[in-house]
Enzyme design. Sequence first.
Site, PDB file in Angstrom:
ATOM      1  N   ARG A  71       0.737  -0.984   0.025  1.00 45.41           N
ATOM      2  CA  ARG A  71       0.054   0.280  -0.098  1.00 45.41           C
ATOM      3  C   ARG A  71       0.838   1.148   0.169  1.00 45.41           C
ATOM      4  NH1 ARG A  71      -3.057  -3.006  -1.361  1.00 45.41           N
ATOM      5  NH2 ARG A  71      -5.280  -3.536  -1.024  1.00 45.41           N
TER       6      ARG A  71
ATOM      7  N   GLU B 247      -3.014   7.899  -4.678  1.00 45.85           N
ATOM      8  CA  GLU B 247      -3.204   7.146  -5.772  1.00 45.85           C
ATOM      9  C   GLU B 247      -4.471   7.239  -6.227  1.00 45.85           C
ATOM     10  OE1 GLU B 247      -3.930   2.222  -5.961  1.00 45.85           O
ATOM     11  OE2 GLU B 247      -1.885   2.890  -5.215  1.00 45.85           O
TER      12      GLU B 247
ATOM     13  N   HIS C  15      -1.294   0.167  -9.792  1.00 45.70           N
ATOM     14  CA  HIS C  15      -1.955  -0.987  -9.079  1.00 45.70           C
ATOM     15  C   HIS C  15      -2.648  -1.956 -10.068  1.00 45.70           C
ATOM     16  CE1 HIS C  15      -3.670  -1.002  -4.779  1.00 45.70           C
ATOM     17  NE2 HIS C  15      -3.410  -2.387  -5.027  1.00 45.70           N
TER      18      HIS C  15
END
Length: 357
Positions: A263, A292, A311
């Site tokens: 993360r 993000e 991602h």
Amino acid sequence: MWVISARMCMRMASELLEMHNGGKHTILADFPPDFPQEYVTQFGKRFNVVTRDQINSDESMQAEQIVGAIYFPTGASTVSRDYLAKFPNLKVFSLFSVGYGFLDLDAFRERGIRVFTLGDIQSEDLADWVLGVMVMVSRRLFEVNQQYKQDTLGFYQDKLWPFLGKQVSGSTLGIVGMGSIGYQVALKAKAFRMKILYHNRKARSREDELSVGAEFIPKFHEMLPLVDFLVVCCPLSQATCNLIDKREFDMMKPTAVLINVARGKIVNTAALVAALENQTIAAAGLDVTDPEPLPNGHSLLNMPNVFITPHVGASTVTTRDRSVEVCINSILAGIDGRSTETELDIELITGNRQGDI
């Protein structure tokens, strides 16, 4: 005289509507815009699928039907108590993801709503991504590729030596978080004859360590000066938020490479930018960032020694096919009162039951 409660009325209405839907359970699913139609069709064969837009147009009817939900998290995802309150008969919540840090788990526990994730289904794909990026970044293959495309003859004449990369085989790998993903990384790194160190809340079994040749380092900071590659695979929590900050970068080798598939918030972004600009570390490979997505023009996007993907480390056709199957089976199991290995132990995670997580 019979007295029928409002909750009983809602349950009766839900059962009648289920009969009207051909015996299919009604679930909520807001599919991403690019979600393949073949997957949408698979869900439609098993469930009566409704979206939030449909609920907004007929809230009194649709919301009470919903017994399950498939949730597709985004960078700003959050599922709060207020969100759950809109669905009084919700029984099961299936995440199209491995992470669940955006859920108000206390609210789920109080409502008795069961939560399922994708479990360790993505571990091998993420480990593949890590090893691929490890080679690409250390060998500077992306930089070489771009330079060669711009000037093929000129590159051969005077640019070969400046782009020499670093050998991966035989180097030292440090893994932060030796769960399913970390273990798969170690398993694949063994083929590169790497020395594998790892830090975790507790050591893996001796059998696990021997099978991949990994050595447990109890103190995180003692591992940092030793590694050529630091791979972040641990969950995000209060303890791991900003786990890697300026102090940690200063402990690393100037030739070290940071790789993050966990993360974004585990690594302090400002400290990472500074470490790269000041050559405190050599490079970074990131599948996750904070924020993000990164805003256009962000420093990390303009650095030649940073490789970033949005991602997608676990985004393969094979895993997406399996993910759909897992979500379908999770909802059916949750409604039927069965459990699967992908169900979260909410009581344990929220501290309402003792145990080791």
